[in-house]
Design a protein around this motif. Structure first.
Motif, mmCIF file in Angstrom:
data_model
loop_
_atom_site.group_PDB
_atom_site.id
_atom_site.type_symbol
_atom_site.label_atom_id
_atom_site.label_comp_id
_atom_site.label_asym_id
_atom_site.label_seq_id
_atom_site.Cartn_x
_atom_site.Cartn_y
_atom_site.Cartn_z
ATOM 1 N N ILE A 160 0.840 -1.206 0.000
ATOM 2 C CA ILE A 160 0.000 0.000 0.000
ATOM 3 C C ILE A 160 0.873 1.254 0.000
ATOM 4 C CG2 ILE A 160 -1.632 1.340 1.391
ATOM 5 C CD1 ILE A 160 -2.884 -1.305 2.266
ATOM 6 N N GLU A 161 1.936 1.256 0.808
ATOM 7 C CA GLU A 161 2.842 2.408 0.843
ATOM 8 C C GLU A 161 3.517 2.614 -0.510
ATOM 9 O OE1 GLU A 161 5.570 1.847 4.023
ATOM 10 O OE2 GLU A 161 4.050 2.050 5.599
ATOM 11 N N LYS A 162 3.914 1.501 -1.164
ATOM 12 C CA LYS A 162 4.537 1.598 -2.480
ATOM 13 C C LYS A 162 3.555 2.163 -3.501
ATOM 14 C CE LYS A 162 7.177 -1.123 -5.829
ATOM 15 N NZ LYS A 162 7.668 -2.476 -6.188
ATOM 16 N N ARG A 163 2.295 1.698 -3.452
ATOM 17 C CA ARG A 163 1.270 2.232 -4.355
ATOM 18 C C ARG A 163 1.045 3.720 -4.122
ATOM 19 N NH1 ARG A 163 -3.502 -2.399 -4.100
ATOM 20 N NH2 ARG A 163 -2.357 -4.051 -5.185
ATOM 21 N N ASN A 164 1.014 4.107 -2.856
ATOM 22 C CA ASN A 164 0.809 5.521 -2.535
ATOM 23 C C ASN A 164 1.941 6.386 -3.082
ATOM 24 O OD1 ASN A 164 -1.601 5.016 -1.201
ATOM 25 N ND2 ASN A 164 -0.633 4.830 0.802
ATOM 26 N N GLU A 165 3.182 5.866 -2.977
ATOM 27 C CA GLU A 165 4.320 6.605 -3.514
ATOM 28 C C GLU A 165 4.218 6.752 -5.031
ATOM 29 O OE1 GLU A 165 6.768 8.201 -1.962
ATOM 30 O OE2 GLU A 165 5.803 7.686 -0.055
ATOM 31 N N LEU A 166 3.810 5.658 -5.709
ATOM 32 C CA LEU A 166 3.648 5.723 -7.170
ATOM 33 C C LEU A 166 2.530 6.682 -7.560
ATOM 34 C CD1 LEU A 166 4.050 1.935 -8.092
ATOM 35 C CD2 LEU A 166 5.626 3.780 -8.672
ATOM 36 N N LEU A 167 1.451 6.665 -6.790
ATOM 37 C CA LEU A 167 0.342 7.591 -7.075
ATOM 38 C C LEU A 167 0.780 9.046 -6.880
ATOM 39 C CD1 LEU A 167 -2.628 5.670 -5.405
ATOM 40 C CD2 LEU A 167 -2.348 6.136 -7.850
ATOM 41 N N LYS A 168 1.601 9.293 -5.871
ATOM 42 C CA LYS A 168 2.125 10.638 -5.665
ATOM 43 C C LYS A 168 3.002 11.068 -6.842
ATOM 44 C CE LYS A 168 2.141 10.552 -0.593
ATOM 45 N NZ LYS A 168 2.991 10.518 0.628
ATOM 46 N N GLU A 169 3.828 10.121 -7.324
ATOM 47 C CA GLU A 169 4.679 10.431 -8.476
ATOM 48 C C GLU A 169 3.839 10.742 -9.704
ATOM 49 O OE1 GLU A 169 7.613 7.455 -9.225
ATOM 50 O OE2 GLU A 169 8.319 7.415 -7.158
ATOM 51 N N ILE A 170 2.799 9.919 -9.929
ATOM 52 C CA ILE A 170 1.922 10.142 -11.087
ATOM 53 C C ILE A 170 1.216 11.496 -10.974
ATOM 54 C CG2 ILE A 170 -0.192 9.326 -12.225
ATOM 55 C CD1 ILE A 170 0.729 6.466 -11.529
ATOM 56 N N THR A 171 0.747 11.818 -9.775
ATOM 57 C CA THR A 171 0.074 13.106 -9.545
ATOM 58 C C THR A 171 1.021 14.269 -9.818
ATOM 59 O OG1 THR A 171 -1.324 12.081 -7.853
ATOM 60 C CG2 THR A 171 -1.201 14.480 -7.856
ATOM 61 N N TRP A 172 2.272 14.123 -9.360
ATOM 62 C CA TRP A 172 3.257 15.175 -9.593
ATOM 63 C C TRP A 172 3.567 15.315 -11.074
ATOM 64 C CZ3 TRP A 172 8.174 15.871 -11.563
ATOM 65 C CH2 TRP A 172 8.822 17.066 -11.212
ATOM 66 N N ILE A 173 3.712 14.200 -11.775
ATOM 67 C CA ILE A 173 3.987 14.242 -13.223
ATOM 68 C C ILE A 173 2.837 14.915 -13.965
ATOM 69 C CG2 ILE A 173 4.239 12.804 -15.295
ATOM 70 C CD1 ILE A 173 5.742 10.778 -13.503
ATOM 71 N N SER A 210 2.370 -0.791 -13.081
ATOM 72 C CA SER A 210 3.104 -1.343 -11.947
ATOM 73 C C SER A 210 2.230 -1.322 -10.689
ATOM 74 C CB SER A 210 4.394 -0.561 -11.703
ATOM 75 O OG SER A 210 4.113 0.761 -11.315
ATOM 76 N N ILE A 211 1.343 -0.324 -10.577
ATOM 77 C CA ILE A 211 0.393 -0.284 -9.444
ATOM 78 C C ILE A 211 -0.566 -1.449 -9.540
ATOM 79 C CG2 ILE A 211 -1.539 1.007 -8.451
ATOM 80 C CD1 ILE A 211 -0.041 3.567 -9.127
ATOM 81 N N ILE A 236 8.302 18.456 -31.317
ATOM 82 C CA ILE A 236 9.136 18.229 -30.125
ATOM 83 C C ILE A 236 8.263 18.114 -28.875
ATOM 84 C CG2 ILE A 236 10.870 19.259 -28.606
ATOM 85 C CD1 ILE A 236 12.080 20.551 -31.163
ATOM 86 N N SER A 237 7.326 19.038 -28.698
ATOM 87 C CA SER A 237 6.458 19.021 -27.517
ATOM 88 C C SER A 237 5.555 17.793 -27.511
ATOM 89 C CB SER A 237 5.610 20.301 -27.478
ATOM 90 O OG SER A 237 6.433 21.444 -27.352
ATOM 91 N N SER A 238 5.068 17.398 -28.704
ATOM 92 C CA SER A 238 4.218 16.209 -28.796
ATOM 93 C C SER A 238 4.989 14.958 -28.420
ATOM 94 C CB SER A 238 3.652 16.071 -30.214
ATOM 95 O OG SER A 238 2.890 17.202 -30.569
ATOM 96 N N THR A 239 6.238 14.862 -28.901
ATOM 97 C CA THR A 239 7.081 13.710 -28.552
ATOM 98 C C THR A 239 7.353 13.667 -27.056
ATOM 99 O OG1 THR A 239 8.160 13.886 -30.727
ATOM 100 C CG2 THR A 239 9.265 12.554 -29.042
ATOM 101 N N GLU A 240 7.663 14.838 -26.474
ATOM 102 C CA GLU A 240 7.899 14.921 -25.026
ATOM 103 C C GLU A 240 6.662 14.509 -24.249
ATOM 104 O OE1 GLU A 240 9.148 18.295 -21.681
ATOM 105 O OE2 GLU A 240 9.303 18.756 -23.838
ATOM 106 N N LEU A 241 5.492 14.989 -24.716
ATOM 107 C CA LEU A 241 4.240 14.643 -24.046
ATOM 108 C C LEU A 241 3.941 13.152 -24.166
ATOM 109 C CD1 LEU A 241 1.839 15.881 -22.519
ATOM 110 C CD2 LEU A 241 0.708 16.228 -24.724
ATOM 111 N N ASP A 242 4.239 12.578 -25.318
ATOM 112 C CA ASP A 242 4.024 11.140 -25.521
ATOM 113 C C ASP A 242 4.904 10.316 -24.578
ATOM 114 O OD1 ASP A 242 2.940 8.847 -27.117
ATOM 115 O OD2 ASP A 242 5.082 8.612 -27.595
ATOM 116 N N ILE A 250 3.651 7.516 -17.377
ATOM 117 C CA ILE A 250 2.483 7.427 -16.488
ATOM 118 C C ILE A 250 1.811 6.070 -16.642
ATOM 119 C CG2 ILE A 250 0.177 8.350 -16.045
ATOM 120 C CD1 ILE A 250 1.280 11.112 -16.820
ATOM 121 N N VAL A 251 1.682 5.613 -17.885
ATOM 122 C CA VAL A 251 1.057 4.309 -18.139
ATOM 123 C C VAL A 251 1.873 3.187 -17.493
ATOM 124 C CG1 VAL A 251 0.479 2.638 -19.945
ATOM 125 C CG2 VAL A 251 -0.104 5.051 -20.250
#
Length: 323
Positions: A250-263, A319-320, A301-307, A313-314
């Motif tokens: 659960i702690e690992k999932r929470n950390e990944l969710l925080k990372e996804i939220t930040w991204i 992994s979650i 360039i921006s589209s590639t970066e966004l992709d 994120i996917v």
């Protein structure tokens, strides 16, 4: 007098007119006395008790594992045992010493006082490893139990049984039957003393069959305790490990969710803002062919970066799910 002050304080507190009447300088000293709140003497014993519990728990659990696994709960049980056994043993010590003084059993008095002193030392002394505390505590209990059986007779074999039960709960022996084996040795020693007439005659008025029956039952129950309690702890240990593993997931999932939220809130925002700005310029302004080419390159360039960010994120989302 204290009771009268308390009543007057309550009346002054609830009656503003009466309280204002005491503002007169002639009654200034009386006001100071009568408006003092009554002292709550009940809080002092509770404060002492809380401080005592805090000292014992800090001494025993300071370096204990923070993960609440089986070993942590055994240590916690040991701490709670010492917290309550010290005041109770001091209370029990008084009539025990008076009885022993009456019968002139001075060695028993020494053993009783030493046992209580050692238990207090184990609880309050800082810097001792908890494993050593447990061994010293179990040894103290067995020595005390032996002397109680020796001086007070077969009825005190209950102390040996209780010591076996308590030591099995608080300490993990390499050989799970160690407490039961110790009770066998004590039974043999007592039997030898009985047949060689080394037992005080005052407490040796029983038949041989009674002696055999009592110690046989003691040994049987001791082995039963040593067999069942570890099985109970093994089952609890598996549950604790599963709970710890589940909490870690659960702690690992929470950390990944925080990372996804930040991204999503920061990293995605940069290329997305560039794309929005470029499309606004292309839509609302006349641009040259060179500027158009420049903007299209930046869109790519921006589209590639966004992709790339979306793929990250996917990956984190998958992994979650896998955990």
């Amino acid at each position: 007098m204290h009771f009268t002050y308390s009543i007057l304080y309550l009346r002054l507190k609830n009656n503003k007119e009466l309280k204002n009447a005491f503002i007169n300088p002639h009654f200034k000293q009386v006001l100071i006395i009568f408006t003092m709140p009554p002292t709550n003497y009940k809080k002092k014993p509770m404060k002492i008790w809380r401080n005592y519990k805090s000292i014992v728990r800090n001494n025993l659990l300071l370096y204990s594992n923070t993960n609440k696994d089986l070993q942590y709960w055994r240590n916690d049980m040991f701490a709670n045992t010492l917290i309550y056994i010290i005041p109770l043993s001091i209370i029990a010590l008084i009539p025990s010493v008076l009885w022993a003084l009456e019968l002139k059993l001075y060695l028993l008095i020494t053993v009783d006082i030493t046992a209580v002193s050692l238990t207090t030392f184990i609880s309050l002394k800082k810097g001792i490893d908890i494993k050593k505390r447990k061994l010293l505590f179990v040894s103290t209990l067995y020595i005390l139990s032996f002397f109680l059986v020796y001086y007070t007779g077969l009825n005190s074999t209950l102390y040996l049984l209780a010591t076996c039960f308590l030591s099995t709960f608080i300490y993990s022996f390499k050989n799970q039957y160690t407490p039961a084996i110790l009770n066998i040795y004590i039974s043999i020693i007592y039997t030898i003393f009985y047949y060689t007439h080394l037992i005080p005659l005052l407490f040796a008025h029983f038949q041989t069959s009674v002696l055999i029956a009592v110690f046989a039952n003691l040994i049987f129950l001791s082995f039963l305790i040593c067999s069942l309690v570890p099985k109970l702890f093994n089952g609890l240990d598996e549950n604790f490990k599963k709970n710890i593993e589940h909490n870690n997931k659960i702690e690992k999932r929470n950390e990944l969710l925080k990372e996804i939220t930040w991204i999503q809130s920061h990293v995605v925002r940069a290329p997305l803002s560039r794309l929005m700005a470029i499309t606004a310029i292309l839509k609302d302004n006349d641009v040259t062919e060179d500027e158009r080419t420049f903007f299209i390159d930046n869109i790519i360039i921006s589209s590639t970066e966004l992709d790339t960010i979306i793929k990250e994120i996917v990956t984190k989302s998958e992994s979650i799910r896998s955990t």
